[in-house]
Enzyme design. Sequence first.
Site, PDB file in Angstrom:
ATOM      1  NE  ARG A 282     -15.091 -12.238 -19.571  1.00  0.00           N
ATOM      2  CZ  ARG A 282     -14.897 -11.405 -18.554  1.00  0.00           C
ATOM      3  NH1 ARG A 282     -13.964 -11.666 -17.658  1.00  0.00           N
ATOM      4  NH2 ARG A 282     -15.611 -10.320 -18.423  1.00  0.00           N
ATOM      5  CD  GLU A 354     -13.597  -4.607 -15.687  1.00  0.00           C
ATOM      6  OE1 GLU A 354     -12.477  -4.854 -15.222  1.00  0.00           O
ATOM      7  OE2 GLU A 354     -14.581  -5.368 -15.547  1.00  0.00           O
ATOM      8  CB  SER A 357     -11.311  -3.327 -12.148  1.00  0.00           C
ATOM      9  OG  SER A 357     -12.140  -3.384 -11.020  1.00  0.00           O
TER      10      SER A 357
END
Length: 436
Positions: A282, A354, A357
Amino acid sequence: MLSMLDPAFVRDHIEEVRAGLRNRGLDPDKALEEIATLEAARRRLIPELEGLKRQQNTSGDEIAQAKRRGVDTASIQDANRARAQQIKQGNVHLDSIEHQRNEALLALPNLPHASVPAGRSAADNVEVRRHGDPRTFDFEPQPHWDLGPALGIIDFERAAKISGARFSVLSGAGARLARALINFMLDLHTREHGYREVEPPLMVNSASLMGTGNLPKFEADLFKIAGDWDLYLVPTAEVPLTNLHRGEILDGRDLPIHYTAYTPCFRSEAGSYGQDVRGLIRQHQFDKVELVKLATPEQSYEELESLVANAEEVLKRLDLPYRTMLLCTGDMSFASAKTYDIEVWLPSQKAYREISSCSNTEAFQARRANIKFRAGGTGKTEFVHTLNGSGLAVGRTLIAILENYQQKDGSVVIPSALVSYMDGRERIEKQSLRQS
């Protein structure tokens, strides 16, 4: 008028809206009560204003007739001036009501599609399928934040010196691997999946961000250009790609339209914390290949399934284990009506994380951006449905390759699908600053 949900739909299906918002874990009562009050005031005021305007339009004839009869018109003209002031004040009041109503509507997220499972958090998401088996190691696999620096291909310390925390420098084979991934993904999506490649601006105006739902609710997540510029760094290529057709009426015979783009993405990641702030998971700046579709309402859910399959194909070609999750109502993004998350296996975390998406926002973004189409090219206009998904996030794909393809000696094998993009290189070994 700019709004997320159709005001008429909210007005006429208030209980359905209430239920949808509650399924998303929200308390809708206060917001919907405010919208209903404003809507009622609006519906009272509009006919009043229309009546005053009709009277004003006929007053000219009254004055002419009075003059022909020799009657003093002063009282009629006084009434005209008073009515004109009433109309002016009424229009100001109506504009205020509509602005307040619009602001309240802007705060409402999209309503979940009927096929989305109800739930409160990620724990309620539903696994749809998984592909590939996680590798069994005969040694303790390293996390990418140790593996990359040890190979000399990721440098967090020099990035912090240049820009601060949560930036990275890729160099040598690391930079080459990122570029190989970008080219591989773009080639796959354009040559085999039929997307049109776009190189969009990396700065977008506030109207574009309003169109996709990033503004006004998520301004804290954006990097705004200083000074008098109405520009922000793109948080994702979804924003410029979706806004390519803002304010346009498309020929329905051209739909669906498929776009793909590689861009760096910039996010403040306000409120993120924990293990995700370490390494490449991130970051404030990261690379992504984005997929965006514009479709008719009849096409959009079939297009969502194919978009997910297109993103999954990247992981299949790279032979990376993954699973696909259908998100529950409480875990979807603000603009989404239905979302699938694709999660790749990371050995160091012993978990799926993830990497993409993929969402159908239905008409939610198109209504804000005023993107319409005419079926058959003529006749009544309708809002398009917009879809988007990562195809894939480059940094997270690089992480998955480093961790899943690492060897006991600390080297990393290059997936066969990328060897040609790496000029035949089949392995990354420890590099010095002099090596490429």
